[in-house]
Design an enzyme around this catalytic site. Structure first.
Site, PDB file in Angstrom:
ATOM      1  N   LYS A 185       0.831  -1.203   0.000  1.00 40.94           N
ATOM      2  CA  LYS A 185       0.000   0.000   0.000  1.00 40.94           C
ATOM      3  C   LYS A 185       0.876   1.268   0.000  1.00 40.94           C
ATOM      4  O   LYS A 185       2.084   1.193   0.227  1.00 40.94           O
ATOM      5  CB  LYS A 185      -0.939  -0.021   1.212  1.00 40.94           C
ATOM      6  CG  LYS A 185      -1.926  -1.212   1.191  1.00 40.94           C
ATOM      7  CD  LYS A 185      -2.936  -1.060   0.102  1.00 40.94           C
ATOM      8  CE  LYS A 185      -3.919  -2.137  -0.207  1.00 40.94           C
ATOM      9  NZ  LYS A 185      -4.244  -3.261   0.525  1.00 40.94           N
TER      10      LYS A 185
HETATM   11  C1  LIG Z   1      -5.506  -4.280   0.785  1.00 38.71           C
HETATM   12  C2  LIG Z   1      -6.989  -4.088   0.788  1.00 38.71           C
HETATM   13  C3  LIG Z   1      -7.790  -4.507   1.863  1.00 38.71           C
HETATM   14  C4  LIG Z   1      -7.260  -5.342   2.975  1.00 38.71           C
HETATM   15  O1  LIG Z   1      -6.278  -4.743   3.705  1.00 38.71           O
HETATM   16  P1  LIG Z   1      -5.504  -5.626   4.815  1.00 38.71           P
HETATM   17  O2  LIG Z   1      -4.756  -4.590   5.571  1.00 38.71           O
HETATM   18  O3  LIG Z   1      -4.624  -6.562   4.064  1.00 38.71           O
HETATM   19  O4  LIG Z   1      -6.534  -6.310   5.628  1.00 38.71           O
HETATM   20  C5  LIG Z   1      -9.126  -4.200   1.838  1.00 38.71           C
HETATM   21  N1  LIG Z   1      -9.687  -3.545   0.814  1.00 38.71           N
HETATM   22  C6  LIG Z   1      -8.966  -3.153  -0.253  1.00 38.71           C
HETATM   23  C7  LIG Z   1      -9.639  -2.411  -1.356  1.00 38.71           C
HETATM   24  C8  LIG Z   1      -7.595  -3.434  -0.312  1.00 38.71           C
HETATM   25  O5  LIG Z   1      -6.888  -3.097  -1.388  1.00 38.71           O
END
Ligand SMILES: *Cc1c(COP(=O)(O)O)cnc(C)c1O
Length: 390
Positions: A184
């Site tokens: 991210k």
């Molecule tokens: C990465 C992501 C998640 C999940 O995030 P985590 O921290 O891995 O639980 C949820 N929604 C979207 C759109 C994502 O890209």
């Protein structure tokens, strides 16, 4: 075509982040404590949200937020099928059911005009997802929610930095959830946060992220010892100091990194526009430029994906529509054509490398590989027959 290997993502951790981490490792306190609180404070300042509760993932952030808003077994939460599966699973974790509405063909974002028709007496909340970096029309979502007395929880895993129509993530909702997963924009390996306006809701979530205990480890560490109690059964979803240490200084670099991704995204947009057979999602508002997806034809998508990989370009698919995944087809008797636009986008998507450390040379290589692939496909009738000959 000199470059031969392009990573999908490279993190942005720097020496100052490593120093923060070392300070934690050299201390006695590894779990949730002052460093986590420091991160929550700084992240609240960046996002403009008054209460931030850091968690071990965005998935648990969404789960905790929904549950703290009173959503549970038998309830329905309206969301989009064009998202990571975690969005729908967080709804399932509360015992509620995800109810999908289809997306806009130009953006892949939840089509707000379709929400009203999906509302039933069991509907309790709307869970919009800001896709690729662009925000859903939150003013529209807010209007529908206000009229029907529904809660709003936002999935802003792709959109820490974005805005639209003068609104930032979280501004018009009950809760907004973020992810600090490895790839991210703000990343620490695994981590997340939920941000809210209501202090009582913040308190419920804070308590639920740590078993429902009335005091956390940092408080128990103080003297004199105070006994803790549990009023409601909570979960284990707190963010420790190790992960928080990696995040505190990164916040200050978010905007500079966004500028770098914006420049790369503009270059992609300009150079890919001239390749026939490739289109890009339309942007909405201030794009946080999290993912660079391109849309190709459904028949050629998998071939192109493999071709890019063979040429050393790491790429992925964000996402195949959630309602077409096995569990959701079986549990909710969904057919792919129930949400045809999301299904179609899911068949046509390829996500290309996009991160501040991506060089223009590497990006040009990605574009060259795409151009070659597209040219080869346009020369042949059957894309399948191409795999060997390219
Ligand atoms: C990465 C992501 C998640 C999940 O995030 P985590 O921290 O891995 O639980 C949820 N929604 C979207 C759109 C994502 O890209």
């Amino acid at each position: 075509m000199a470059v031969k290997q392009v990573e999908f993502y490279k993190h942005n951790l720097e020496q100052e982040d490593i120093e923060q981490l070392m300070a934690v490792l050299n201390s006695t306190f590894l779990t949730t404590g002052p460093v986590t609180a420091d991160f929550e404070q700084r992240f609240g300042e960046y996002t403009g949200m008054p209460h931030v509760i850091a968690t071990n993932s965005c998935t648990s952030a969404m789960h905790l937020a929904l549950e703290a808003l009173g959503i549970g077994p038998g309830d329905e939460v309206i969301t989009t099928p064009m998202t990571f599966v975690a969005t729908a699973l967080a709804i399932r974790h509360t015992g509620a059911h995800p109810v999908f509405v289809d997306v806009e063909p130009e953006t892949g974002l939840m089509d707000v005009s379709k929400i009203e028709a999906a509302i039933t007496p069991r509907t309790k909340a709307i869970l919009p997802v800001h896709l690729y970096g662009c925000m859903v029309d939150m003013r529209g979502v807010f209007a529908v929610a206000a009229e029907h007395g529904l809660r709003i929880v936002e999935d802003a895993a792709h959109c820490v930095e974005g805005a639209r129509d003068g609104v930032r993530p979280g501004q018009l909702s009950d809760a907004v959830c973020y992810s600090f997963y490895a790839t991210k924009n703000l990343a620490c390996g695994e981590g997340g946060a939920v941000a809210v306006h209501d202090p009582a809701l913040a308190q419920r979530i804070r308590c639920a992220r740590l078993h429902g205990m009335s005091s956390d480890a940092a408080a128990r560490y103080k003297t004199p010892y105070r006994h803790w109690d549990v009023q409601t059964p909570g979960w284990k979803a707190n963010m420790d100091s190790i992960h928080a240490a990696l995040l505190v200084k990164q916040i200050d670099r978010l905007d500079d990194n966004l500028v770098k991704r914006q420049a790369l995204a503009d270059r992609y947009r300009e150079k890919l526009a001239v390749i026939p057979g490739i289109s890009l999602p339309r942007e909405r508002g201030k794009n946080a430029c999290h993912l660079q997806t391109v849309w190709v034809s459904a028949e050629q998508r998998d071939w192109m994906l493999h071709y890019l990989q063979e040429q050393g370009v790491a790429c992925t698919v964000n996402y195949r529509a959630v309602h077409t995944l096995d569990y959701f087809q079986k549990t909710y008797h969904h057919k792919p054509e129930d949400f045809p636009i999301a299904h179609d986008i899911g068949l046509r998507t390829i996500t290309l490398p996009l991160y501040p450390k991506l060089t223009e040379e590497e990006q040009d290589y990605v574009i060259d590989v795409l151009t070659t692939a597209q040219r080869a496909l346009s020369l042949e009738e059957s894309p399948q027959g191409q795999l060997q000959s390219v």
